[in-house]
Write a protein that holds these residues in place. Structure first.
Motif, mmCIF file in Angstrom:
data_model
loop_
_atom_site.group_PDB
_atom_site.id
_atom_site.type_symbol
_atom_site.label_atom_id
_atom_site.label_comp_id
_atom_site.label_asym_id
_atom_site.label_seq_id
_atom_site.Cartn_x
_atom_site.Cartn_y
_atom_site.Cartn_z
ATOM 1 N N THR A 1 9.455 -1.075 -2.604
ATOM 2 C CA THR A 1 10.425 -1.708 -3.492
ATOM 3 C C THR A 1 11.035 -0.747 -4.522
ATOM 4 O O THR A 1 12.258 -0.735 -4.725
ATOM 5 N N TYR B 1 13.741 -2.189 5.747
ATOM 6 C CA TYR B 1 13.185 -0.850 5.981
ATOM 7 C C TYR B 1 11.932 -0.929 6.836
ATOM 8 O O TYR B 1 11.292 -1.979 6.941
ATOM 9 N N GLU C 1 -6.615 5.144 -1.436
ATOM 10 C CA GLU C 1 -7.579 4.047 -1.511
ATOM 11 C C GLU C 1 -8.846 4.433 -0.769
ATOM 12 O O GLU C 1 -8.866 5.421 -0.032
ATOM 13 N N GLY D 1 -8.251 -1.857 8.093
ATOM 14 C CA GLY D 1 -7.157 -2.602 7.475
ATOM 15 C C GLY D 1 -6.727 -2.033 6.129
ATOM 16 O O GLY D 1 -5.846 -2.585 5.474
ATOM 17 N N ARG D 2 -7.359 -0.958 5.685
ATOM 18 C CA ARG D 2 -6.964 -0.326 4.420
ATOM 19 C C ARG D 2 -6.919 1.182 4.647
ATOM 20 O O ARG D 2 -7.940 1.803 4.916
ATOM 21 N N GLU E 1 14.591 -6.170 0.930
ATOM 22 C CA GLU E 1 14.853 -6.405 -0.490
ATOM 23 C C GLU E 1 16.278 -6.972 -0.593
ATOM 24 O O GLU E 1 17.172 -6.555 0.153
ATOM 25 N N ARG F 1 -0.151 -10.896 -7.580
ATOM 26 C CA ARG F 1 0.123 -9.745 -6.736
ATOM 27 C C ARG F 1 -0.091 -8.454 -7.529
ATOM 28 O O ARG F 1 -0.086 -8.459 -8.747
ATOM 29 N N PHE G 1 1.429 -5.798 -8.510
ATOM 30 C CA PHE G 1 2.390 -4.992 -9.264
ATOM 31 C C PHE G 1 2.850 -5.765 -10.497
ATOM 32 O O PHE G 1 2.902 -6.984 -10.481
ATOM 33 N N TYR H 1 5.836 -5.781 -11.674
ATOM 34 C CA TYR H 1 7.268 -6.098 -11.709
ATOM 35 C C TYR H 1 7.619 -7.541 -11.351
ATOM 36 O O TYR H 1 8.761 -7.963 -11.489
ATOM 37 N N TYR H 2 6.634 -8.303 -10.879
ATOM 38 C CA TYR H 2 6.989 -9.641 -10.390
ATOM 39 C C TYR H 2 7.373 -10.621 -11.496
ATOM 40 O O TYR H 2 6.757 -10.668 -12.556
ATOM 41 N N VAL I 1 -1.482 -9.948 5.301
ATOM 42 C CA VAL I 1 -0.657 -9.256 6.302
ATOM 43 C C VAL I 1 0.761 -9.055 5.776
ATOM 44 O O VAL I 1 1.615 -8.507 6.473
ATOM 45 N N GLY I 2 0.999 -9.504 4.555
ATOM 46 C CA GLY I 2 2.320 -9.290 3.959
ATOM 47 C C GLY I 2 2.394 -9.994 2.629
ATOM 48 O O GLY I 2 1.574 -10.862 2.330
ATOM 49 N N TYR J 1 11.582 -9.924 -8.571
ATOM 50 C CA TYR J 1 11.421 -8.902 -9.628
ATOM 51 C C TYR J 1 12.771 -8.785 -10.329
ATOM 52 O O TYR J 1 13.557 -7.917 -10.045
ATOM 53 N N GLY K 1 6.935 -6.976 1.763
ATOM 54 C CA GLY K 1 6.500 -5.923 2.675
ATOM 55 C C GLY K 1 5.440 -6.491 3.595
ATOM 56 O O GLY K 1 4.599 -7.285 3.164
ATOM 57 N N GLY L 1 2.467 -5.321 6.329
ATOM 58 C CA GLY L 1 1.697 -4.158 6.779
ATOM 59 C C GLY L 1 1.560 -4.145 8.298
ATOM 60 O O GLY L 1 0.940 -5.029 8.869
HETATM 61 P P1 HAM Z 1 1.742 -4.994 -1.106
HETATM 62 O O1 HAM Z 1 1.138 -6.346 -1.135
HETATM 63 O O2 HAM Z 1 1.093 -3.932 -1.905
HETATM 64 O O3 HAM Z 1 3.266 -5.204 -1.543
HETATM 65 O O4 HAM Z 1 1.840 -4.492 0.375
HETATM 66 C C1 HAM Z 1 2.457 -5.265 1.377
HETATM 67 C C2 HAM Z 1 1.562 -5.318 2.609
HETATM 68 O O5 HAM Z 1 1.284 -3.983 3.050
HETATM 69 C C3 HAM Z 1 0.176 -5.920 2.377
HETATM 70 O O6 HAM Z 1 0.227 -7.317 2.468
HETATM 71 C C4 HAM Z 1 -0.608 -5.312 3.525
HETATM 72 O O7 HAM Z 1 -0.314 -6.019 4.724
HETATM 73 C C5 HAM Z 1 -0.008 -3.925 3.643
HETATM 74 N N1 HAM Z 1 -0.824 -2.918 2.941
HETATM 75 C C6 HAM Z 1 -0.834 -2.642 1.625
HETATM 76 N N2 HAM Z 1 -1.700 -1.632 1.343
HETATM 77 C C7 HAM Z 1 -2.246 -1.272 2.522
HETATM 78 C C8 HAM Z 1 -3.216 -0.292 2.910
HETATM 79 N N3 HAM Z 1 -3.772 0.535 2.045
HETATM 80 N N4 HAM Z 1 -3.530 -0.191 4.228
HETATM 81 C C9 HAM Z 1 -2.957 -1.015 5.145
HETATM 82 N N5 HAM Z 1 -2.042 -1.944 4.827
HETATM 83 C C10 HAM Z 1 -1.693 -2.086 3.540
HETATM 84 C C11 HAM Z 1 4.187 -4.206 -1.631
HETATM 85 O O8 HAM Z 1 4.005 -3.078 -1.256
HETATM 86 C C12 HAM Z 1 5.491 -4.672 -2.213
HETATM 87 N N6 HAM Z 1 6.437 -3.528 -2.215
HETATM 88 C C13 HAM Z 1 6.060 -5.838 -1.420
HETATM 89 C C14 HAM Z 1 7.343 -6.305 -1.997
HETATM 90 C C15 HAM Z 1 8.587 -6.005 -1.546
HETATM 91 N N7 HAM Z 1 7.500 -7.058 -3.073
HETATM 92 C C16 HAM Z 1 8.788 -7.237 -3.301
HETATM 93 N N8 HAM Z 1 9.455 -6.586 -2.382
#
Ligand code: HAM
Length: 425
Positions: free
Chosen positions: A87, A107, A115, A120-121, A131, A257, A259, A261-262, A281-282, A287, A305, A307
């Motif tokens: 974002t 994107y 981490e 899954g991480r 966005e 969540r 961050f 910024y929400y 999973v997302g 924001y 987003g 994953g």
């Molecule tokens: P986030 O919840 O940090 O949000 O990440 C979105 C998705 O990415 C998570 O639900 C998960 O599926 C995947 N994910 C995050 N971290 C990892 C990790 N270390 N390993 C594997 N998968 C991961 C965002 O990143 C925000 N930018 C979403 C957003 C977009 N909000 C507003 N616009």
């Protein structure tokens, strides 16, 4: 330094994506790209790294900014960081280029977070996401959630839940934080040394899974009760929109969540197929202040987003999205030597066929076995006698029958056969 050291392995927390499994990635990204196109979103590609300040805007108090950033000085002394999420970069690009609003982009990109790796991480993970900047209509929240929710369905996932919450606007949050802090202070004994942490970031501990805090958190006042009229109305309209589209969701008043910024609507998709600690999973949300904080005009925003690695784990658990078969139209078997096979193969590929051949120097018998293994629809053999008459041998590898086809017509013949098959499917 010996060659068997760990340095010649992918760094911890990263993974190679190789064929045939990478075909699932192609399918996933293509499915997402097609949905995004149908919903009116354009592809956006931003740099893998930005000035560190761009990412600091996502939240000074978050673990991602404080502990997990891949930041470094470049040779010119600039403080840069690898993108931890999508974002911030997109909003930075919006503030920089000032495209006409509403601006709707999607994107598919890798993100980097230092981490503790586990299933899954990962330290590098991929997200597909969207966005929207410049539209604060609740209908946009609904559109964005619908785009994501239908994506899981389109790839076959059935066990994905949608959790929805509202973080409210600034007015709502200011009122809420006061009562929440008072609640924590009344129960200072339960929080002990963590009271200071709770005071520094009162929302963050709300979704804590610590057993000894559950009573305290269950009894905590809920943000939903303190929403301003504007926030409450917006949130109700979002819920009504989701219902109108038949999208199932659950209200999750304690969903916070990761961050800062929400503002307003936030949501998360979880899969029962994943471990509870990383079952998202997302996720995403509104924001409405971020563009301004990045030096742009005040502009509302919303996105999510998804994953990719986690989606694939969920697909494995639900036994959906199998590795798609590598589909070749033709496999060339060379019984004449020289450049003939190379020329024919090139012609077929340029004509639009998917075609390949065995490694050079294989016997004709071995080449036919390779043709069978390749899963190609037709084997095309260059044989001395037929070639002298201007023909090649085309064998239907599924049915086993074969025929002669004129050498200069074979590409067209195969194209027609492939098209016939498409039509017949
Ligand atoms: P986030 O919840 O940090 O949000 O990440 C979105 C998705 O990415 C998570 O639900 C998960 O599926 C995947 N994910 C995050 N971290 C990892 C990790 N270390 N390993 C594997 N998968 C991961 C965002 O990143 C925000 N930018 C979403 C957003 C977009 N909000 C507003 N616009």
């Amino acid at each position: 330094m010996s060659a068997d050291r760990d340095v010649f392995r992918a760094p911890i927390g990263t993974r190679d994506v190789l064929p045939p499994d990478s075909a699932r990635w192609e399918a996933l990204i293509a499915t997402f790209a097609d949905r995004a196109r149908r919903f009116g979103y354009g592809l956006t590609i931003t740099p893998l790294f930005e000035h560190l300040e761009v990412f600091q805007r996502i939240g000074d108090s978050t673990d991602i900014v404080r502990k997990e950033m891949y930041d470094f000085d470049d040779k010119g002394g600039r403080r840069l960081a690898l993108r931890p999420e999508g974002t911030a970069s997109v909003v930075r690009a919006f503030a920089q280029h000032r495209p006409t609003a509403p601006w709707k982009v999607w994107y598919a990109a890798p993100n980097f977070r230092y981490e503790r790796p586990q299933k899954g991480r990962y330290r590098q993970h991929w997200q597909v996401g969207v966005e929207v900047l410049g539209d604060d209509d609740p209908a946009v929240d609904v559109e964005v959630v619908a785009l994501a929710s239908g994506f899981y369905r389109e790839i076959g996932l059935r066990e994905v839940r949608l959790l929805v919450n509202s973080m409210g606007d600034e007015e709502s949050r200011a009122r809420y934080l006061e009562v929440l802090l008072a609640h924590y202070r009344r129960h200072a004994g339960v929080l002990g040394d963590d009271l200071a942490r709770a005071e520094a970031n009162p929302l963050r501990i709300l979704d804590s899974k610590r057993e000894e805090w559950q009573d305290l958190l269950d009894a905590a006042p809920q943000l939903g009760e303190y929403l301003s009229d504007a926030s409450a109305t917006h949130f109700e309209q979002v819920q009504a929109g989701l219902r109108a589209l038949g999208i199932d969701f659950e209200l999750a008043p304690r969903l916070v969540r990761g961050f800062d910024y929400y503002t307003g609507t936030t949501f998360e998709f979880t899969s029962a197929a994943l471990d509870a600690a990383q079952d998202a999973v997302g996720g995403g949300g509104r924001y409405d202040r971020l563009a301004e904080e990045m030096g742009g005009p005040p502009t509302p925003g919303i996105g999510f987003g998804i994953g990719i690695e986690r989606v694939l784990i969920a697909c494995d658990a639900e036994a959906v999205l199998p590795v798609p078969a590598h589909r070749l139209d033709a496999f060339v078997v060379d019984a004449v030597g020289g450049a003939e096979a190379l020329v024919l193969l090139h012609e077929m590929r340029e004509a639009g066929l998917a075609a390949d051949r065995a490694a050079t120097g294989r016997s004709v018998k071995k080449q036919w076995s390779a043709a069978d293994r390749s899963g190609a629809r037709f084997g095309v053999m260059l044989a001395p006698r037929e070639l002298e008459h201007g023909s090649v041998v085309v064998k239907d590898l599924r049915r086993g029958d074969q025929r002669e086809v004129r050498r200069d017509e074979v590409a067209v013949w195969l194209l027609a056969a492939a098209a016939g098959e498409e039509g017949g499917r």
